[in-house]
Structures are given as C-alpha cells and as structure tokens.
Design a protein around this motif. Structure first.
Motif, short mmCIF file in Angstrom:
data_model
loop_
_atom_site.label_atom_id
_atom_site.label_comp_id
_atom_site.label_asym_id
_atom_site.label_seq_id
_atom_site.Cartn_x
_atom_site.Cartn_y
_atom_site.Cartn_z
N GLY A 38 -12.15 -29.46 -6.44
CA GLY A 38 -10.68 -29.61 -6.46
C GLY A 38 -9.93 -28.31 -6.27
N LYS A 39 -10.63 -27.27 -5.79
CA LYS A 39 -9.96 -25.99 -5.58
C LYS A 39 -9.28 -25.91 -4.22
CE LYS A 39 -13.01 -23.28 -8.54
NZ LYS A 39 -14.23 -22.50 -8.54
N ALA A 40 -9.62 -26.85 -3.34
CA ALA A 40 -9.05 -26.81 -1.98
C ALA A 40 -7.55 -27.06 -2.00
CB ALA A 40 -9.73 -27.86 -1.12
N LYS A 41 -6.83 -26.31 -1.16
CA LYS A 41 -5.37 -26.49 -1.07
C LYS A 41 -5.03 -27.54 -0.02
CE LYS A 41 -3.84 -22.83 -3.57
NZ LYS A 41 -2.76 -22.78 -4.53
N GLY B 89 -8.71 -1.70 3.33
CA GLY B 89 -8.99 -2.91 2.54
C GLY B 89 -8.44 -4.16 3.19
N PRO B 90 -8.67 -5.32 2.57
CA PRO B 90 -8.08 -6.55 3.08
C PRO B 90 -6.57 -6.56 2.85
CG PRO B 90 -9.24 -6.94 1.03
CD PRO B 90 -9.48 -5.52 1.38
N LEU B 91 -5.85 -7.31 3.70
CA LEU B 91 -4.39 -7.34 3.58
C LEU B 91 -3.91 -8.35 2.55
CD1 LEU B 91 -3.10 -7.10 7.27
CD2 LEU B 91 -2.68 -5.48 5.44
N PHE B 92 -2.67 -8.18 2.11
CA PHE B 92 -1.97 -9.10 1.21
C PHE B 92 -2.65 -9.27 -0.15
CE2 PHE B 92 -1.53 -10.90 5.63
CZ PHE B 92 -0.37 -10.20 5.91
N THR B 93 -3.16 -8.18 -0.70
CA THR B 93 -3.79 -8.26 -2.03
C THR B 93 -2.72 -8.06 -3.12
OG1 THR B 93 -4.24 -5.91 -1.99
CG2 THR B 93 -5.99 -7.34 -1.21
N LYS B 94 -3.09 -8.40 -4.34
CA LYS B 94 -2.15 -8.25 -5.46
C LYS B 94 -1.80 -6.78 -5.67
CE LYS B 94 -2.88 -12.33 -8.23
NZ LYS B 94 -3.44 -12.92 -9.42
N PHE B 95 -2.77 -5.89 -5.42
CA PHE B 95 -2.54 -4.45 -5.57
C PHE B 95 -1.44 -3.98 -4.61
CE2 PHE B 95 -3.47 -0.21 -3.80
CZ PHE B 95 -3.34 0.56 -4.93
N GLN B 96 -1.51 -4.44 -3.35
CA GLN B 96 -0.51 -4.03 -2.36
C GLN B 96 0.88 -4.55 -2.75
OE1 GLN B 96 -2.32 -5.65 1.13
NE2 GLN B 96 -3.92 -4.10 1.16
N ILE B 97 0.94 -5.79 -3.21
CA ILE B 97 2.23 -6.38 -3.61
C ILE B 97 2.83 -5.60 -4.78
CG2 ILE B 97 3.32 -8.47 -4.57
CD1 ILE B 97 1.00 -10.01 -3.05
N ALA B 98 1.98 -5.34 -5.80
CA ALA B 98 2.45 -4.61 -6.97
C ALA B 98 2.87 -3.18 -6.60
CB ALA B 98 1.36 -4.58 -8.03
N SER B 99 2.11 -2.55 -5.69
CA SER B 99 2.43 -1.17 -5.29
C SER B 99 3.77 -1.11 -4.57
CB SER B 99 1.34 -0.61 -4.38
OG SER B 99 0.14 -0.54 -5.07
N PHE B 100 3.99 -2.00 -3.61
CA PHE B 100 5.26 -2.01 -2.87
C PHE B 100 6.43 -2.17 -3.84
CE2 PHE B 100 3.18 -3.17 1.32
CZ PHE B 100 3.69 -2.08 2.00
N LYS B 101 6.26 -3.10 -4.78
CA LYS B 101 7.32 -3.38 -5.74
C LYS B 101 7.59 -2.16 -6.62
CE LYS B 101 8.76 -6.89 -9.00
NZ LYS B 101 8.34 -7.98 -9.86
N LEU B 102 6.51 -1.58 -7.15
CA LEU B 102 6.64 -0.43 -8.04
C LEU B 102 7.27 0.77 -7.32
CD1 LEU B 102 5.98 0.73 -10.87
CD2 LEU B 102 3.79 1.47 -9.97
N ARG B 159 0.39 -13.71 1.03
CA ARG B 159 -0.82 -13.89 0.22
C ARG B 159 -1.04 -15.37 -0.10
NH1 ARG B 159 -2.75 -13.99 -5.07
NH2 ARG B 159 -0.68 -14.44 -5.83
N ILE B 160 0.08 -16.06 -0.44
CA ILE B 160 -0.03 -17.49 -0.74
C ILE B 160 -0.48 -18.26 0.50
CG2 ILE B 160 1.30 -19.54 -1.41
CD1 ILE B 160 3.05 -17.55 -3.12
N LEU B 161 0.13 -17.91 1.66
CA LEU B 161 -0.24 -18.58 2.92
C LEU B 161 -1.70 -18.32 3.26
CD1 LEU B 161 2.87 -17.98 5.22
CD2 LEU B 161 2.05 -20.16 4.34
N LYS B 162 -2.13 -17.07 3.05
CA LYS B 162 -3.51 -16.70 3.35
C LYS B 162 -4.49 -17.48 2.46
CE LYS B 162 -6.55 -12.70 3.41
NZ LYS B 162 -6.83 -11.52 2.65
N GLN B 163 -4.09 -17.58 1.17
CA GLN B 163 -4.92 -18.31 0.21
C GLN B 163 -5.04 -19.78 0.62
OE1 GLN B 163 -3.37 -18.36 -3.81
NE2 GLN B 163 -5.17 -17.25 -4.49
N GLU B 164 -3.90 -20.35 1.07
CA GLU B 164 -3.91 -21.75 1.49
C GLU B 164 -4.80 -21.94 2.70
OE1 GLU B 164 0.01 -23.34 1.97
OE2 GLU B 164 0.39 -23.32 -0.18
N THR B 165 -4.71 -20.99 3.63
CA THR B 165 -5.54 -21.08 4.84
C THR B 165 -7.02 -20.97 4.48
OG1 THR B 165 -3.76 -19.94 5.95
CG2 THR B 165 -5.79 -20.15 7.18
N GLU B 166 -7.32 -20.04 3.56
CA GLU B 166 -8.72 -19.86 3.17
C GLU B 166 -9.25 -21.06 2.39
OE1 GLU B 166 -8.93 -14.99 2.82
OE2 GLU B 166 -8.64 -16.19 1.02
N LEU B 167 -8.36 -21.75 1.68
CA LEU B 167 -8.80 -22.90 0.87
C LEU B 167 -8.55 -24.22 1.58
CD1 LEU B 167 -7.74 -21.73 -2.69
CD2 LEU B 167 -10.03 -21.91 -1.79
#
Lengths: 69, 169
Positions: A38-41, B89-102, B159-167
C-alpha cells in the motif's frame, strides 16, 4: 490510505507467488512489494491490466475502497 | 571547466577569503584591545556610514563586524555544501529544501539586522537618527533571500512529484 490492495488474497486463491506474478507482468519484485504494502502513490492502467490478465480477475478484486470515517 | 565546477569553486574561494577576512578583523579587534587602539581608530575612524571616535564605538563596531561576518560565513558555508550536494547528489532532497529555506531566511535576517545595527550605531555614537534602504544593499539582497525561500517551496513540490513518480507501479 482508504484504498486497500487485496493482491495477497487473490494470489493465494490462484496459488501463485509474488515473484511469479512480478515476472509475468514484467515489473520488479520491489515494485510489486510497494503495491502490495500500500505504499504506491499510483497504479498504471497497463500494470492493472497485466495483473488482471495474469490473475484472471477484475480490478475490483484487487483494489478495495474502505471508508475510514 | 563546467559551469557547475565554476560555481562550486567560486563559492569555495569566497568562503576561504571570508574566513581570512574574519581572522584579519579578529586580529584588528585584539590589537585594538590589547596593544594600541589609537592606531586602529586612525585607520578605520572614518568608516563609510559613520565616524568612529571613541574606543567603545570601535570595539562595538569590530565586535558586531565579527558576529555579522561569522553569520555571513555560515551562510556561504551552507551555500557551498548545497552547491556540492546539487552537483553530486540526487536532486530535490530534504537537505536541499531545508538549505534553500535556511539560506533565504538568514540572508533576509542578516540584511535587516545589518541595516538596523547601522541605524542604532549612528544613533548612539554619532547622535543622528537615519535609516537607508539602498536598492542594491538592501532591497536586492532581500529579493535574493525571498527568491531562495520561493525556490525551496518549488523544490518541495518537485520532491513530492518525484516521490509520486517513483511510487507509481
């Protein structure tokens, strides 16, 4: 998530293993595991079509909506 | 040399130059405190925005310069790490988001703080109350800070879009 994946029960009924299904529908076992847990988006229509074809079932047999509220 | 390598090198050189500048400033402060403050007053007495006439004003000016400099060095340090992470490194990581914001937040904070402190120092040591919002020294830097925060939001959506594509199975 309110969408349940009943792939395990359908696989049990057909006496098929996960890796056999993954091979038959040409996806990796890791991706099949993502779907089963169920992890798939999202699920591609082509994947759903292949699963239904191999397991001789309907999409509704695999996907189930459960109202959590 | 690739543009990414250039960017990385420019940030590295800036970072080390700033550290050298900071150490130099620390040396000036220590020299002023322990050896001869009169000589330092002669050299930097006519600072651009205000005149430094007393020892206290000199110490305040140099100490603030050190604190402000340390934060700007920290900003460049995060920037340097971020550029390295973006290149290798890979793009759109949490580190990059936090760094830009900070970085964005710190740039805005430091710009406002610098402007305010100049106003306060002028008021205390020169007895005049004035504040300048220069288009390049203030508004342009604030705009860069705001843009970086905006960029962090774009990276978060990516990052959200990338995650959706990967999942997507």
């Amino acid at each position: 998530m309110p969408i349940n994946i009943n792939l395990d029960s359908v696989l049990d009924k057909r006496g098929m293993k996960s890796n056999e299904l993954a091979e038959a529908i040409n996806i990796t076992t890791a991706n099949l595991s993502i779907l089963k847990t169920g992890k798939a988006k999202a699920v591609r229509f082509s994947t759903l079509e292949a699963i239904c074809k191999v397991l001789e079932c309907q999409p509704g047999d695999i996907l189930e909506y459960i109202d959590n509220e | 040399m690739k543009s990414s390598e250039w960017t990385k090198n420019i940030f590295s050189v800036t970072y080390y130059l700033m550290i050298i500048g900071w150490i130099f400033l620390l040396g000036i402060l220590l020299y002023a405190i322990f050896i001869n403050s009169g000589k330092i007053l002669e050299i930097i007495g006519d600072a651009e925005e205000f005149k430094i006439k007393s020892k206290n004003a000199l110490y305040t000016f140099l100490t603030y310069g050190l604190l402000s400099g340390a934060l700007w060095i920290y900003i460049i340090y995060i920037f340097k790490n971020l550029i390295q992470n973006l290149i290798f490194g890979p793009l759109f990581t949490k580190f990059q988001i936090a760094s830009f914001k900070l970085i964005g937040q710190l740039i805005i904070f430091m710009t406002i703080l610098d402007e305010t402190s100049i106003m306060v120092v002028k008021a205390i040591f020169n007895s005049r109350l004035e504040i300048e919002f220069d288009i390049f020294d203030f508004w342009f830097v604030i705009a860069i800070g705001t843009f970086l925060i905006f960029l962090s939001k774009i990276f978060n959506k990516a990052r959200i879009l990338k995650q959706e594509t990967e999942l997507t199975v």
